[in-house]
Write an enzyme that holds these catalytic residues in place. Sequence first.
Site, short mmCIF file in Angstrom:
data_model
loop_
_atom_site.label_atom_id
_atom_site.label_comp_id
_atom_site.label_asym_id
_atom_site.label_seq_id
_atom_site.Cartn_x
_atom_site.Cartn_y
_atom_site.Cartn_z
N GLU A 25 0.84 -1.20 0.00
CA GLU A 25 0.00 0.00 0.00
C GLU A 25 0.87 1.25 0.00
OE1 GLU A 25 -4.04 0.51 -0.55
OE2 GLU A 25 -3.01 -1.37 -0.08
N TYR A 44 8.03 -1.25 12.20
CA TYR A 44 6.81 -1.21 11.39
C TYR A 44 5.86 -2.31 11.83
CZ TYR A 44 3.87 -0.55 7.30
OH TYR A 44 2.81 -0.27 6.47
N HIS A 93 9.91 -7.26 6.28
CA HIS A 93 10.25 -6.43 7.43
C HIS A 93 10.61 -7.32 8.61
CE1 HIS A 93 8.15 -3.69 4.85
NE2 HIS A 93 7.02 -4.31 5.05
#
Length: 795
Positions: free
Chosen positions: A87, A300, A346
């Site tokens: 996104e 994140y 991540h």
Amino acid sequence: MAQKALVIVESPAKAKTINKYLGKDFVVKASVGHVRDLPKSSFGVDLENGFEPRYVTMRDKKKVIDDLKNAASKADIIYLASDPDREGEAISWHVYKILEKECRVPFKRVLFNEITKKAVQEAIAQSGEIDQRKVDAQQARRILDRIVGYQISPLLWDKISRNLSAGRVQSVALRLVCEREAEINAFVQEEYWSIFADFTKENTPFQAKLSKINGKKAEITNGEQAQTIVDALKSGTFQVSELETKQKKKRPLPPFTTSKLQQDASRKLRFSAKKTMMVAQSLYEGVNLGPLGSTGLITYMRTDSTRVSDDALQWGREFIATTFGSEYLPEKPRVFASKKQTQDAHEAIRPTAPHHPDAIREYLTGDQYRMYKIIFEKFIASQMADALVDSTVVDIKNGSHTLRAIGNVITFAGHLALYNIVEEDEPTAGKEEESGRLPRLAVGEALNADQIAPQQHFTQPAPRYSEATLVKTLEEKGIGRPSTYASILSTIEDRKYVEKEDRKFTPTELGKVVNELLVTHFRELFDYNFTANLESELDLIEEGKKEWRQALGTFYTGFKEEFSKAQEALKGVEKINIRANIPCPKCTAELLIKNGRNGEFLACSTYPECSFTANFSKDEEGNLTITPRATDEPTNIVCDKCQRNMVIKMSRRGPFLACSGYPECKNAKSFTKDEEGNITIIVKKPAEQTTIACDKCGATMVVRSSKRGEFLACSAFPKCRNAKSMERDEAGQAVVVEKKEKAAAKKEGKATVGASKAAAKTPAKRKTAAAKKTTDEKKVAAPKKTTKKPATPKE
């Protein structure tokens, strides 16, 4: 002098934190999420031309885009630093597409996994290019959802009700909830019994449970059978037949992934998935830590990886050795295996630095503190030593019956000293009973029972899904991804397809009807495996192993065929009414369940001939009962208009006093009630008179108050509804503030009357230009008048 670099992030909070880490040669701006999307008013995808999307700039982002264009025109280089996922990649690409026409400077893609000085500066130094494969995967997902939503939702409007939507993933989540409810309703309860014997040795009580009869698993189905066994045990003797003690190791679990964070936050903190992500986002983007300034506290928060950086492992191990001691530190750092579908883009969700939760508590909100605490503790615990548990299993014979006692004693807490695992909704039937420490026992030793007692039980159906267990099931089935779990759950709740009872999801009658129609006519599309395979296709697109238009083409070929069949099958189907199986108390016609702004309610099927409506309740078996409306509460307060007694009525805003002579007398009052039940009428402050004349009817204007503050209103209301913004001069008198003056004052930060007067002395030419600019901006911002359509279907 031109600025050297422009950094564009998603949120203003993140911009503020990053701005602190970059020098004066950088300007940081926020796109505030997406700036372009498929249009709301049309399909926006060319199915005949390679699924070409037609993107439009979002109407509410005009000011943001203008600000970005202005900043970009002064920059030598532009860093696109939106979130490091699909996104976020798409947001960077859309920003680039808007700005590339405005400026001919280099664009670089920057990825921040954490918002710390070191991470930000390294990311700028290692900037790269936009990952088109991620963009393509996001585009494919967006177009898939648009195809499903825009083509299937109208079928729901036609056959059930307007403003409904079908979503590629949300409908599968709804199916899970509905199928679990059907399973619960179909469940047939069965009786079973357990038998327990209580013993005491060396002042240590313990309990054993009957486990076997004649060497086979004990199955007791009624009270008579249970009592026969109890009588046999009482007449026999107990003797220890087997004893085994083992030391078990309990390894810690990995640090949080998104789904595991949502599950633990639900169980431990009672947070919804949506709230979990909002609080985690605030910790990621940065919190003001006083002397340290704005600091990103966690990595994140949208990830399915359990990987942790070497730096984090190092400071984590140092923290364990210093805080708990070397015995709590394993020889080597722990590495956790990732699941098959993990993208591993991540790290896991972890703290960015060894800030102990209690050391920074004064800077955090209550929710931020609790969230940060479980993230911090879960990460540290994941690198701690194994917990050691002495587990003892004792079998006690009595004739043909065998009883078992299990004792577990933690001899070394290890990681459990910091973070305890909480599970919920796990079935307990058939599980062995466990106790704490057992006394010293020996094989062949005789025991005397203090008490032998049977216990009756009934089998229980599978529990309804909580947010934690629904997220867990979606993840296990490969449905959705870390970034979508929260939106999936909130969407089915917002659409009134499900509701929560005791924090568990229950399908509404509307949800059941929608699910039945979708599963009946789109069996393949909303199949669990098919949905999971589509997610895998998107992963392949991101990995560069599949072309996005090809993947959409394969999907659409099958979808078009299934959609055509559904259309044909539904042609002769009349509109589906959700029957309540309750007669209307007013006209005896059938009542229907309708869906309104505040949820489901009952309405007469003969509307508008009969306008009866009512709320309803539902028992455990699903039977509906009309909820009686609250009756008027009599009072001894006399109406000051007609001298009748007033009564307490209820409205959406709460209780109020109304004349019992309504509708002849419509007098109404606000009131307060003390602990003893005494009523005090709230006397409204009389409108303040002014000498200002209404510019529409000439009547005097008066000062009134609202939630937004004071304003001027015509005293001839309701015949004249003229209203004006106002300020007070130095003498406290009301002064009219025209809209253009108010806008100019707000823009220039002039909040005082003196500042407004200074603005009035501006040269006429500049004032005229400012007024024209304000008028032009209003024309651009004013939405076109269109026929109201149902909300755009969302994933």
